[in-house]
Write an enzyme that holds these catalytic residues in place. Structure first.
Site, PDB file in Angstrom:
ATOM      1  N   ILE A  96       0.843  -1.206   0.000  1.00 46.85           N
ATOM      2  CA  ILE A  96       0.000   0.000   0.000  1.00 46.85           C
ATOM      3  C   ILE A  96       0.875   1.251   0.000  1.00 46.85           C
ATOM      4  CG2 ILE A  96      -1.817   1.261   1.183  1.00 46.85           C
ATOM      5  CD1 ILE A  96      -2.587  -1.521  -0.083  1.00 46.85           C
TER       6      ILE A  96
ATOM      7  N   GLU B 285      -1.493  -1.482 -11.141  1.00 46.55           N
ATOM      8  CA  GLU B 285      -2.697  -1.095 -11.901  1.00 46.55           C
ATOM      9  C   GLU B 285      -3.121  -2.223 -12.858  1.00 46.55           C
ATOM     10  OE1 GLU B 285      -4.300   1.393 -11.029  1.00 46.55           O
ATOM     11  OE2 GLU B 285      -2.991   3.037 -10.414  1.00 46.55           O
TER      12      GLU B 285
END
Length: 379
Positions: free
Chosen positions: A156, A362
């Site tokens: 993260i 992504e």
């Protein structure tokens, strides 16, 4: 068909480029060494309107198109792709809130997010679920007051640094229909963080695991509707893929520009090395590849802006092509610098390290190929 940028788009690019060169580029190596980005930077970026690039003007955002946004990320990544990519994550979260949140949540969260007094992080990936994101296991169990969260998020960006986390959690059955999106404020009891990850690139971005241990949040921290979180998460990824591609493009352009300058000065065998035809061919190949990547990226952004039925396919294709092109170009730039390219002082090795992850996040480039192939076969 007009391939030229408008005067407004040129101004947007120039403003982002100037800000990056003045406020980011001179500090990029120091921030990488420190493993963090000074929080004082973000309000300056917010003041330019870059915290909510495609958040609606009614919600306090800038209301730009996706194509406009790629110009901002291309320009900022010319200063530092790590900083530019972190801003992309904040923008993705802000857009999710603007699009799917209740009016109450928007009023509560977006004003400070638009000034970047509140920095946002996106929490989808887990230790056991990356490409198979719908297999996430972090649970949010219903209580009288709201939800109790248990589980772990991995990789993260902004873990232990950001002010608000947008997390995808399981509120129901297995699979995508059991996933919801929730907000968790920094400092919430039960929210903790792993150690700082020692990464190859993006080293100025603090990256940690995010841990939920009986972490209690109120019911009004549910983003949108229960069971819709996976759809919300996926909706943000087309634009996120364009932004990451733009970060590869801008950084690779910086590498090529630096290589041209270096080759004009570096002498070998009695002349500057830019006078050797074999090396000129390599320069030409890089220029061709970057121009093709730029055109492809802007076409994909245009399709997303216009709601073209094949927009997702084109975003996937552009992400795959541009990120691989960017990495190939900076690798060639390092080679043309010789031993100096391997030294941190010249800035090229940082670009090689920073851009490598763009082929993974992504959605990996393997998943991009899968999206493209499935749409080809379906048609």
């Amino acid at each position: 068909m007009d391939f030229a940028l408008s005067e407004e788009q040129t101004a947007i690019f120039d403003m982002a480029y100037a800000f990056g060169q003045d406020n980011i580029a001179p500090h990029a190596r120091d921030w990488e060494a420190q493993g963090t980005i000074p929080k004082e930077l973000w309000p300056q970026i917010g003041a330019l309107g870059f915290a909510g690039l495609y958040v609606s003007e009614d919600s306090g955002g800038t209301g730009l198109s996706r194509l406009d946004a790629t110009l901002v990320f291309e320009a900022l990544s010319m200063a530092c792709p790590s900083v530019a990519a972190f801003l992309s994550i904040h923008n993705m979260c802000a857009k999710m809130i603007d699009t799917f949140a209740s009016d109450d949540m928007k009023a509560r969260v977006l004003p400070k997010a638009m000034t970047m007094e509140t920095v946002l992080s996106y929490c989808l990936t887990e230790p056991g679920s990356g490409s198979d994101a719908a297999a996430l296991k972090t649970r949010a169990d219903r209580t009288n007051e709201g939800y109790t969260l248990n589980g772990t998020k991995a990789f993260i960006s902004g873990g232990g640094y950001s002010d608000l986390y947008v997390a995808m959690v399981r509120t129901g059955e297995d699979g995508p229909r059991g996933v919801s999106a929730v907000l968790i404020e920094d400092g919430t009891p039960g929210l903790s963080f792993g150690g700082l990850e020692d990464k190859m690139g993006w080293r100025s971005q603090p990256t940690r695991q995010v841990q939920f241990d009986d972490c209690k949040i109120p019911s009004d921290n549910l983003l949108g509707e229960e069971g819709q979180g996976f759809k919300y998460a996926m909706a943000g990824l087309d634009g996120g893929r364009l932004n990451i591609a733009a970060c590869s493009l801008g950084a690779a352009q910086t590498g090529l520009d630096a290589t041209l300058a270096y080759m004009a000065e570096r002498k070998a065998f009695g002349k500057s090395i830019d006078q050797f035809q074999a090396l000129q061919f390599r320069l030409a190949d890089m220029e061709i590849e970057l121009q093709a990547a730029r055109t492809f990226l802007r076409q994909a952004a245009w399709k997303l802006d216009t709601g073209a039925p094949d927009a997702t396919k084109f975003c996937a294709m552009a992400k795959k092509f541009v990120t691989e092109t960017g990495s190939n170009v900076v690798d060639q730039c390092l080679q043309l610098h010789g031993g100096y390219g391997y030294l941190a002082d010249y800035g090229i090795e940082k670009l090689v390290r920073d851009l490598r992850v763009h082929q993974i996040l992504e959605g990996t480039n393997e998943i991009m190929r899968l999206i493209v192939a499935r749409q080809m076969l379906a048609s």
